[in-house]
Design a protein around this motif. Structure first.
Motif, short mmCIF file in Angstrom:
data_model
loop_
_atom_site.label_atom_id
_atom_site.label_comp_id
_atom_site.label_asym_id
_atom_site.label_seq_id
_atom_site.Cartn_x
_atom_site.Cartn_y
_atom_site.Cartn_z
N GLU A 92 28.46 101.16 -26.51
CA GLU A 92 29.04 102.50 -26.57
C GLU A 92 29.15 102.93 -28.03
O GLU A 92 29.50 102.12 -28.89
N GLN A 93 28.83 104.20 -28.30
CA GLN A 93 28.87 104.72 -29.66
C GLN A 93 29.68 106.01 -29.69
O GLN A 93 29.45 106.90 -28.87
N HIS A 94 30.60 106.11 -30.63
CA HIS A 94 31.46 107.29 -30.77
C HIS A 94 30.79 108.30 -31.71
O HIS A 94 30.13 107.92 -32.67
N TYR A 95 31.03 109.58 -31.41
CA TYR A 95 30.52 110.61 -32.31
C TYR A 95 31.44 111.81 -32.33
O TYR A 95 32.19 112.07 -31.39
N LEU A 96 31.40 112.52 -33.45
CA LEU A 96 32.08 113.80 -33.61
C LEU A 96 31.01 114.87 -33.55
O LEU A 96 29.91 114.69 -34.09
N TYR A 97 31.34 116.00 -32.93
CA TYR A 97 30.33 117.03 -32.74
C TYR A 97 30.95 118.41 -32.61
O TYR A 97 32.15 118.56 -32.37
N LEU A 120 28.52 108.01 -26.65
CA LEU A 120 27.24 107.77 -26.00
C LEU A 120 27.46 106.52 -25.16
O LEU A 120 28.05 105.55 -25.63
N PRO A 121 27.00 106.53 -23.91
CA PRO A 121 27.29 105.41 -23.03
C PRO A 121 26.56 104.13 -23.41
O PRO A 121 25.45 104.17 -23.94
N ALA A 122 27.20 103.01 -23.13
CA ALA A 122 26.55 101.72 -23.30
C ALA A 122 25.47 101.58 -22.24
O ALA A 122 25.53 102.18 -21.18
N GLY A 123 24.46 100.79 -22.56
CA GLY A 123 23.43 100.51 -21.56
C GLY A 123 22.03 100.65 -22.10
O GLY A 123 21.80 100.78 -23.31
N ASP A 124 21.08 100.64 -21.18
CA ASP A 124 19.66 100.68 -21.52
C ASP A 124 19.22 102.08 -21.93
O ASP A 124 19.60 103.07 -21.30
N VAL A 125 18.39 102.10 -22.96
CA VAL A 125 17.74 103.33 -23.41
C VAL A 125 16.28 103.02 -23.72
O VAL A 125 15.92 101.88 -23.99
N MET A 126 15.49 104.04 -23.69
CA MET A 126 14.12 103.98 -24.21
C MET A 126 14.16 104.79 -25.50
O MET A 126 14.78 105.85 -25.55
N THR A 127 13.51 104.27 -26.53
CA THR A 127 13.55 104.95 -27.81
C THR A 127 12.19 104.94 -28.48
O THR A 127 11.38 104.02 -28.28
N PHE A 184 27.69 113.62 -35.85
CA PHE A 184 27.42 112.33 -36.48
C PHE A 184 28.08 111.21 -35.70
O PHE A 184 29.18 111.39 -35.15
N LEU A 185 27.47 110.04 -35.69
CA LEU A 185 28.13 108.85 -35.17
C LEU A 185 29.24 108.46 -36.13
O LEU A 185 29.07 108.56 -37.36
N VAL A 186 30.37 108.03 -35.58
CA VAL A 186 31.53 107.62 -36.38
C VAL A 186 32.19 106.42 -35.70
O VAL A 186 31.86 106.07 -34.57
N THR A 187 33.15 105.83 -36.37
CA THR A 187 33.92 104.74 -35.77
C THR A 187 34.86 105.32 -34.71
O THR A 187 35.16 106.52 -34.71
N ALA A 188 35.34 104.45 -33.83
CA ALA A 188 36.31 104.88 -32.81
C ALA A 188 37.56 105.44 -33.47
O ALA A 188 38.13 106.44 -33.00
#
Length: 153
Positions: free
Chosen positions: A10-15, A89-96, A70-74
């Motif tokens: 899981e990734q935190h972001y401000l937007y 952004l949810p944890a789990g599988d992604v294609m990149t 931007f991605l930021v810390t929790a």
């Protein structure tokens, strides 16, 4: 096109939310959102842990709705206020994959990624997000790199 399947935490972001018609106004809308979040970050002592990014939660064929930031810390995500929101952004599988070239051709890379996932029987899901690796004011447009992520459903 090199495509990789990854498992992300899981990734935190401000937007800031934006929307506009498809076309030349996208860059202006994203730029103003990045500026707003960048100013917020500076005022609150927040150091982003990514280059600018945009998240798409849906794909409406008439209006482009997105979150730019931007991605930021929790800890820093908890500082969200006013027009600046926090999400994960949810944890789990992604294609990149990495798009190399002008932003106005990025839809071709998105389409190729989508088609590859479908051809391999990989379920496509939302969100989709982009991280803008290079500054287009400093890097030649044909060499600008953008990381593209697509959630696996």
């Amino acid at each position: 096109m090199d495509v990789e399947r990854k498992i992300l935490q899981e990734q935190h972001y401000l937007y800031v939310d934006r929307q506009c018609e498809y076309g030349p106004k996208i860059g202006e809308a994203m730029g103003s959102a990045f500026g707003e979040v960048f100013t917020f970050n500076a005022q609150h002592g927040i150091a982003p842990i990514s280059m600018p990014m945009t998240v798409y939660l849906e794909m409406d064929p008439r209006i482009l709705r997105f979150r730019s930031g931007f991605l930021v810390t929790a800890e820093d995500a908890a500082k969200a206020s006013g027009n600046v929101n926090a999400a994960t952004l949810p944890a789990g599988d992604v294609m990149t994959t990495i798009h190399v070239g002008p932003y106005d051709c990025m839809n071709e890379t998105h389409k190729a990624l989508w088609q590859l996932m479908e051809a391999e029987g990989i379920a496509c899901a939302m969100p989709i997000w982009e991280i803008y690796v290079d500054d287009p004011e400093r890097v030649e447009p044909s060499k600008v790199r953008t990381e593209i992520y697509r959630k696996v459903g």
